[in-house]
Design a protein around this motif. Sequence first.
Motif, PDB file in Angstrom:
ATOM      1  N   THR A 146       0.841  -1.190   0.000  1.00  0.00           N
ATOM      2  CA  THR A 146       0.000   0.000   0.000  1.00  0.00           C
ATOM      3  C   THR A 146       0.878   1.243   0.000  1.00  0.00           C
ATOM      4  OG1 THR A 146      -0.166   0.015   2.412  1.00  0.00           O
ATOM      5  CG2 THR A 146      -1.903  -1.145   1.196  1.00  0.00           C
ATOM      6  N   ALA A 147       0.324   2.337  -0.494  1.00  0.00           N
ATOM      7  CA  ALA A 147       1.087   3.568  -0.666  1.00  0.00           C
ATOM      8  C   ALA A 147       1.576   4.138   0.653  1.00  0.00           C
ATOM      9  CB  ALA A 147       0.248   4.616  -1.393  1.00  0.00           C
ATOM     10  N   GLY A 148       2.699   4.804   0.570  1.00  0.00           N
ATOM     11  CA  GLY A 148       3.294   5.506   1.699  1.00  0.00           C
ATOM     12  C   GLY A 148       4.208   6.581   1.155  1.00  0.00           C
ATOM     13  N   PRO A 149       4.843   7.345   2.026  1.00  0.00           N
ATOM     14  CA  PRO A 149       5.689   8.442   1.540  1.00  0.00           C
ATOM     15  C   PRO A 149       6.971   7.974   0.873  1.00  0.00           C
ATOM     16  CG  PRO A 149       5.829   8.248   3.920  1.00  0.00           C
ATOM     17  CD  PRO A 149       4.772   7.285   3.478  1.00  0.00           C
ATOM     18  N   GLY A 150       7.477   8.818  -0.022  1.00  0.00           N
ATOM     19  CA  GLY A 150       8.762   8.577  -0.642  1.00  0.00           C
ATOM     20  C   GLY A 150       9.875   9.115   0.236  1.00  0.00           C
ATOM     21  N   VAL A 151      11.090   8.641  -0.008  1.00  0.00           N
ATOM     22  CA  VAL A 151      12.266   9.111   0.726  1.00  0.00           C
ATOM     23  C   VAL A 151      13.290   9.595  -0.289  1.00  0.00           C
ATOM     24  CG1 VAL A 151      14.121   8.502   2.311  1.00  0.00           C
ATOM     25  CG2 VAL A 151      11.879   7.408   2.545  1.00  0.00           C
ATOM     26  N   GLN A 152      13.586  10.884  -0.256  1.00  0.00           N
ATOM     27  CA  GLN A 152      14.636  11.415  -1.111  1.00  0.00           C
ATOM     28  C   GLN A 152      15.979  11.033  -0.516  1.00  0.00           C
ATOM     29  OE1 GLN A 152      13.580  15.475  -0.541  1.00  0.00           O
ATOM     30  NE2 GLN A 152      12.445  15.574  -2.433  1.00  0.00           N
ATOM     31  N   ASN A 153      16.964  10.867  -1.364  1.00  0.00           N
ATOM     32  CA  ASN A 153      18.340  10.638  -0.916  1.00  0.00           C
ATOM     33  C   ASN A 153      18.459   9.470   0.063  1.00  0.00           C
ATOM     34  OD1 ASN A 153      18.989  12.937  -2.439  1.00  0.00           O
ATOM     35  ND2 ASN A 153      18.608  14.269  -0.707  1.00  0.00           N
ATOM     36  N   PHE A 154      17.764   8.367  -0.215  1.00  0.00           N
ATOM     37  CA  PHE A 154      17.868   7.175   0.632  1.00  0.00           C
ATOM     38  C   PHE A 154      19.280   6.614   0.540  1.00  0.00           C
ATOM     39  CE2 PHE A 154      17.388   2.759   1.801  1.00  0.00           C
ATOM     40  CZ  PHE A 154      16.477   2.797   2.840  1.00  0.00           C
ATOM     41  N   GLY A 155      19.823   6.587  -0.686  1.00  0.00           N
ATOM     42  CA  GLY A 155      21.213   6.191  -0.900  1.00  0.00           C
ATOM     43  C   GLY A 155      21.454   4.701  -0.849  1.00  0.00           C
ATOM     44  N   GLY A 156      22.710   4.331  -1.093  1.00  0.00           N
ATOM     45  CA  GLY A 156      23.172   2.976  -0.880  1.00  0.00           C
ATOM     46  C   GLY A 156      23.215   2.039  -2.058  1.00  0.00           C
ATOM     47  N   GLY A 157      22.848   2.467  -3.261  1.00  0.00           N
ATOM     48  CA  GLY A 157      22.820   1.556  -4.400  1.00  0.00           C
ATOM     49  C   GLY A 157      24.125   1.477  -5.169  1.00  0.00           C
ATOM     50  N   ASN A 158      25.234   1.719  -4.519  1.00  0.00           N
ATOM     51  CA  ASN A 158      26.545   1.733  -5.187  1.00  0.00           C
ATOM     52  C   ASN A 158      26.780   0.470  -5.991  1.00  0.00           C
ATOM     53  OD1 ASN A 158      26.978   4.172  -3.931  1.00  0.00           O
ATOM     54  ND2 ASN A 158      28.079   3.257  -2.217  1.00  0.00           N
ATOM     55  N   GLY A 159      27.339   0.633  -7.183  1.00  0.00           N
ATOM     56  CA  GLY A 159      27.653  -0.483  -8.045  1.00  0.00           C
ATOM     57  C   GLY A 159      26.534  -0.862  -9.003  1.00  0.00           C
ATOM     58  N   LEU A 160      25.355  -0.298  -8.817  1.00  0.00           N
ATOM     59  CA  LEU A 160      24.233  -0.565  -9.712  1.00  0.00           C
ATOM     60  C   LEU A 160      24.065   0.590 -10.683  1.00  0.00           C
ATOM     61  CD1 LEU A 160      21.551  -1.750  -7.120  1.00  0.00           C
ATOM     62  CD2 LEU A 160      22.896  -3.184  -8.653  1.00  0.00           C
ATOM     63  N   PRO A 161      23.485   0.346 -11.863  1.00  0.00           N
ATOM     64  CA  PRO A 161      23.164   1.475 -12.732  1.00  0.00           C
ATOM     65  C   PRO A 161      22.028   2.298 -12.121  1.00  0.00           C
ATOM     66  CG  PRO A 161      22.352  -0.583 -13.687  1.00  0.00           C
ATOM     67  CD  PRO A 161      23.125  -0.945 -12.453  1.00  0.00           C
ATOM     68  N   GLY A 198      13.909   5.997  -1.987  1.00  0.00           N
ATOM     69  CA  GLY A 198      13.339   4.945  -1.161  1.00  0.00           C
ATOM     70  C   GLY A 198      11.862   5.207  -0.951  1.00  0.00           C
ATOM     71  N   VAL A 199      11.163   4.236  -0.376  1.00  0.00           N
ATOM     72  CA  VAL A 199       9.755   4.390  -0.040  1.00  0.00           C
ATOM     73  C   VAL A 199       9.497   3.806   1.341  1.00  0.00           C
ATOM     74  CG1 VAL A 199       8.826   4.390  -2.395  1.00  0.00           C
ATOM     75  CG2 VAL A 199       9.166   2.218  -1.209  1.00  0.00           C
ATOM     76  N   CYS A 200       8.470   4.346   1.974  1.00  0.00           N
ATOM     77  CA  CYS A 200       7.983   3.844   3.260  1.00  0.00           C
ATOM     78  C   CYS A 200       6.558   3.375   3.028  1.00  0.00           C
ATOM     79  CB  CYS A 200       8.022   4.942   4.316  1.00  0.00           C
ATOM     80  SG  CYS A 200       9.623   5.727   4.527  1.00  0.00           S
ATOM     81  N   CYS A 201       6.399   2.259   2.331  1.00  0.00           N
ATOM     82  CA  CYS A 201       5.063   1.773   1.995  1.00  0.00           C
ATOM     83  C   CYS A 201       4.267   1.523   3.265  1.00  0.00           C
ATOM     84  CB  CYS A 201       5.161   0.491   1.170  1.00  0.00           C
ATOM     85  SG  CYS A 201       6.025   0.722  -0.396  1.00  0.00           S
ATOM     86  N   GLY A 202       2.959   1.703   3.150  1.00  0.00           N
ATOM     87  CA  GLY A 202       2.095   1.638   4.309  1.00  0.00           C
ATOM     88  C   GLY A 202       2.076   0.325   5.047  1.00  0.00           C
ATOM     89  N   ASP A 203       2.430  -0.763   4.379  1.00  0.00           N
ATOM     90  CA  ASP A 203       2.400  -2.071   5.036  1.00  0.00           C
ATOM     91  C   ASP A 203       3.762  -2.730   5.010  1.00  0.00           C
ATOM     92  OD1 ASP A 203       2.387  -2.415   2.339  1.00  0.00           O
ATOM     93  OD2 ASP A 203       0.814  -3.924   2.313  1.00  0.00           O
ATOM     94  N   LEU A 204       4.784  -1.947   5.344  1.00  0.00           N
ATOM     95  CA  LEU A 204       6.137  -2.489   5.462  1.00  0.00           C
ATOM     96  C   LEU A 204       6.543  -2.496   6.933  1.00  0.00           C
ATOM     97  CD1 LEU A 204       8.203  -0.990   2.514  1.00  0.00           C
ATOM     98  CD2 LEU A 204       7.782  -3.389   2.989  1.00  0.00           C
ATOM     99  N   PRO A 205       5.875  -3.335   7.741  1.00  0.00           N
ATOM    100  CA  PRO A 205       6.293  -3.416   9.134  1.00  0.00           C
ATOM    101  C   PRO A 205       7.575  -4.241   9.227  1.00  0.00           C
ATOM    102  CG  PRO A 205       4.609  -5.033   8.704  1.00  0.00           C
ATOM    103  CD  PRO A 205       4.783  -4.224   7.432  1.00  0.00           C
ATOM    104  N   PRO A 206       8.246  -4.148  10.357  1.00  0.00           N
ATOM    105  CA  PRO A 206       9.440  -4.979  10.527  1.00  0.00           C
ATOM    106  C   PRO A 206       9.053  -6.442  10.637  1.00  0.00           C
ATOM    107  CG  PRO A 206       8.903  -3.862  12.556  1.00  0.00           C
ATOM    108  CD  PRO A 206       7.974  -3.324  11.501  1.00  0.00           C
ATOM    109  N   PRO A 207       9.989  -7.335  10.355  1.00  0.00           N
ATOM    110  CA  PRO A 207       9.698  -8.758  10.538  1.00  0.00           C
ATOM    111  C   PRO A 207       9.365  -9.045  12.012  1.00  0.00           C
ATOM    112  CG  PRO A 207      11.760  -8.434   9.363  1.00  0.00           C
ATOM    113  CD  PRO A 207      11.321  -7.088   9.847  1.00  0.00           C
ATOM    114  N   ALA A 208       8.559 -10.045  12.240  1.00  0.00           N
ATOM    115  CA  ALA A 208       8.196 -10.420  13.606  1.00  0.00           C
ATOM    116  C   ALA A 208       9.421 -10.885  14.371  1.00  0.00           C
ATOM    117  CB  ALA A 208       7.138 -11.517  13.578  1.00  0.00           C
ATOM    118  N   ALA A 209       9.473 -10.570  15.641  1.00  0.00           N
ATOM    119  CA  ALA A 209      10.589 -11.000  16.484  1.00  0.00           C
ATOM    120  C   ALA A 209      10.546 -12.528  16.604  1.00  0.00           C
ATOM    121  CB  ALA A 209      10.488 -10.358  17.848  1.00  0.00           C
ATOM    122  N   PRO A 210      11.720 -13.160  16.609  1.00  0.00           N
ATOM    123  CA  PRO A 210      11.745 -14.639  16.719  1.00  0.00           C
ATOM    124  C   PRO A 210      11.266 -15.119  18.066  1.00  0.00           C
ATOM    125  CG  PRO A 210      13.981 -13.744  16.527  1.00  0.00           C
ATOM    126  CD  PRO A 210      13.020 -12.606  16.461  1.00  0.00           C
TER     127      PRO A 210
END
Length: 148
Positions: free
Chosen positions: A86-101, A136-148
């Motif tokens: 689901t939609a969520g806000p965008g993130v400018q300058n998330f960074g980190g894709g070094n080595g990719l086109p 980057g994006v902060c999609c509305g349903d991107l919660p963290p994985p459940a704790a083990p």
Amino acid sequence: ITTLNGDGPDASNVEGDDASACDGAVTLLADIRLVACRPRAAGSDACCCRVEIKHESAWGTVCGDSSDDSFHAGNAAVACRQAGRTAGPGVQNFGGGNGLPIWLDNLACTGDETTLGDCVHSDWGVHTCEHSEDAGVCCGDLPPPAAP
């Protein structure tokens, strides 16, 4: 949708240094992946991830620099929907894709497109960006994985 654990490089516009809450989760579909997920804010249950898209059988990033390409709500809505989220806000300058086109620059989605490639953008691979400006994006349903 497949969710994996992956490495989480620096995300400059996402708060918090504790990547363990999102555990670098990766969402993979045929032509988009959300990677290097980090907490949206310190103590938050929401995650933000770098957007990567596949073009000509190669993964690459999308420019989201604040000077000319603000990764606005329309762009974020399409990226999240394309990734099955689901939609969520965008993130400018998330960074980190070094080595990719860097595949897309000057992205201008209305929010109604099916994929980022359907949006108005510069020619594939033509950009004026550095990887520090990867979106980057902060999609509305991107919660963290459940704790083990």
